[in-house]
Design a protein around this motif. Structure first.
Motif, mmCIF file in Angstrom:
data_model
loop_
_atom_site.group_PDB
_atom_site.id
_atom_site.type_symbol
_atom_site.label_atom_id
_atom_site.label_comp_id
_atom_site.label_asym_id
_atom_site.label_seq_id
_atom_site.Cartn_x
_atom_site.Cartn_y
_atom_site.Cartn_z
ATOM 1 N N ASP A 38 17.433 55.793 -5.471
ATOM 2 C CA ASP A 38 17.233 57.075 -5.882
ATOM 3 C C ASP A 38 18.286 58.000 -6.366
ATOM 4 O O ASP A 38 18.108 58.775 -7.253
ATOM 5 C CB ASP A 38 16.705 57.552 -4.459
ATOM 6 N N LEU A 39 19.684 57.572 -5.794
ATOM 7 C CA LEU A 39 20.651 58.297 -6.334
ATOM 8 C C LEU A 39 21.071 57.952 -7.805
ATOM 9 O O LEU A 39 21.529 58.642 -8.874
ATOM 10 C CB LEU A 39 21.678 57.935 -5.334
ATOM 11 N N ALA A 40 20.821 56.532 -8.081
ATOM 12 C CA ALA A 40 20.925 56.276 -9.349
ATOM 13 C C ALA A 40 20.323 56.874 -10.643
ATOM 14 O O ALA A 40 20.456 56.861 -11.698
ATOM 15 C CB ALA A 40 20.876 54.767 -9.347
ATOM 16 N N ALA A 41 19.144 57.265 -10.269
ATOM 17 C CA ALA A 41 18.078 58.223 -11.029
ATOM 18 C C ALA A 41 18.469 59.543 -11.476
ATOM 19 O O ALA A 41 17.982 60.037 -12.295
ATOM 20 C CB ALA A 41 16.694 57.886 -10.449
ATOM 21 N N LEU A 42 19.440 60.084 -10.457
ATOM 22 C CA LEU A 42 19.616 61.629 -10.878
ATOM 23 C C LEU A 42 20.923 61.812 -11.678
ATOM 24 O O LEU A 42 21.758 60.741 -12.018
ATOM 25 C CB LEU A 42 20.104 62.056 -9.212
ATOM 26 N N TYR A 58 36.884 60.924 -10.317
ATOM 27 C CA TYR A 58 35.754 60.422 -9.569
ATOM 28 C C TYR A 58 34.324 60.503 -10.489
ATOM 29 O O TYR A 58 34.244 61.414 -11.378
ATOM 30 C CB TYR A 58 35.302 61.015 -8.082
ATOM 31 N N GLU A 59 33.302 59.472 -10.355
ATOM 32 C CA GLU A 59 32.041 59.777 -10.952
ATOM 33 C C GLU A 59 30.938 59.588 -9.967
ATOM 34 O O GLU A 59 31.084 58.739 -8.973
ATOM 35 C CB GLU A 59 31.889 58.934 -12.173
ATOM 36 N N GLY A 60 29.800 60.307 -10.020
ATOM 37 C CA GLY A 60 28.705 60.059 -8.986
ATOM 38 C C GLY A 60 27.588 60.878 -9.267
ATOM 39 O O GLY A 60 27.758 61.701 -10.492
ATOM 40 N N ASP A 64 24.145 69.117 -6.564
ATOM 41 C CA ASP A 64 22.941 69.945 -6.878
ATOM 42 C C ASP A 64 21.910 69.366 -7.070
ATOM 43 O O ASP A 64 20.476 69.596 -6.605
ATOM 44 C CB ASP A 64 23.179 71.217 -7.957
ATOM 45 N N ALA A 65 21.865 67.964 -7.643
ATOM 46 C CA ALA A 65 20.596 67.262 -8.083
ATOM 47 C C ALA A 65 20.322 66.539 -6.518
ATOM 48 O O ALA A 65 18.810 66.315 -6.438
ATOM 49 C CB ALA A 65 20.831 66.064 -9.067
ATOM 50 N N VAL A 66 21.325 66.179 -5.827
ATOM 51 C CA VAL A 66 20.903 65.720 -4.549
ATOM 52 C C VAL A 66 19.968 66.556 -3.799
ATOM 53 O O VAL A 66 18.979 66.554 -3.008
ATOM 54 C CB VAL A 66 22.072 65.135 -3.868
#
Length: 157
Positions: A38-42, A58-60, A64-66
């Motif tokens: 799910d997180l990878a799709a954001l 850092y990257e992630g 706000d999308a989460v």
């Protein structure tokens, strides 16, 4: 053979620990559990903070999308009573970081806040991961809890 099986089991458990679900709780609503898939799709972003005087990138996924996945009001609708909300990122060791909801939204803030899963292009290690909250541009890592396991949104008072 037993040693080989034990080593394989340890590596499997290590990988499972890094690929962890993230729980997002919003006051007055159901809790949403986001899987690594799910997180990878954001949408993703980079965030740089100073750690011991050096820039660390850092990257992630954008926070706000989460939060949007959990039904949190965001963007142009984020005004009035919604600005009274805080976001609490909780780490496995009990440490937590608190931000106002406005601090997490690109309508109010130019620099992103990310739920990081990589640092300088490499997957976070067990000490930092599986996720670390990073507020881009912070001059100290005080608001960057390691090993984030949950995020909560609730009224400040």
């Amino acid at each position: 053979m037993r040693l080989l099986l034990a080593a394989f089991a340890a590596l499997t458990l290590h990988g499972a620990a890094l690929a962890q679900n993230l729980k997002v709780t919003v006051a007055g609503r159901d809790t949403v559990t986001l899987s690594p898939k799910d997180l990878a799709a954001l949408p993703r972003a980079k965030a740089t903070i100073k750690v011991k005087g050096a820039d660390v990138t850092y990257e992630g996924v954008r926070l706000d999308a989460v939060l949007a996945q959990a039904g949190v009001v965001h963007g142009e609708r984020l005004m009035g009573r919604y600005l009274n909300q805080v976001v609490i990122a909780r780490a496995a060791d009990g440490f937590f970081s608190v931000l106002s909801l406005a601090e997490t939204d690109p309508v109010y803030r130019a620099n992103p806040v990310v739920v990081a899963d990589t640092v300088n292009g490499k997957t976070l290690d067990e000490r930092e991961g599986p996720y670390r909250l990073v507020v881009d541009g912070d001059l100290r890592p005080s608001r960057a809890p390691r090993q984030v396991v949950s995020i909560e949104v609730k009224p400040a008072f």
